[in-house]
Design a protein around this motif. Structure first.
Motif: not given
Length: 128
Positions: A38, A43, A51, A57, A61-62
């Protein structure tokens, strides 16, 4: 002046235990995302546009973004999320704006550097 928030050395040092936890988590999350292939630059927080074609996402990542926002919101500058490098803006006694520098793996803030010299120009904190 580059930053609106500046830290006293004692204030920055008091934050190191918390920062070690957060920065370690960021490095771990970045490694997980890398292993999944990824690209975090996709982002919007990093100026990306979507995404990676997946429609959403990944939770890692969040979580990474939330940690970065928390640290940045405290006035700490994240310089390298892969190495765990952060800086605390600081004013020397002579009025020069510098960074108190911390790299994940170090015990405490032991170095500082000028804004223009960056990490390569690190000097021991005793020379502050």
């Amino acid at each position: 002046m580059y930053h609106s928030k500046h830290f006293k050395l004692s204030e920055a040092k008091s934050m190191i235990p918390e920062m070690k936890i957060s920065i370690s988590k960021i490095v771990d999350l970045k490694n997980i995302l890398d292993e999944k292939g990824y690209d975090i630059s996709k982002h919007e927080y990093f100026g990306g546009f979507g995404p990676n074609g997946t429609g959403k996402y990944p939770k890692e990542l969040e979580e990474l973004i939330a940690l970065i926002k928390d640290i940045s919101g405290k006035g700490v500058v994240i310089k390298d999320i892969e190495r765990g490098l952060i800086d605390f803006p600081h004013f020397r006694e002579n009025g020069e704006e510098v960074y108190l520098c911390f790299l994940l793996g170090e015990e405490d803030i032991e170095f500082w550097h000028s804004v223009k010299d960056g990490f390569a120009g690190r000097k021991h904190i005793s020379e502050l």
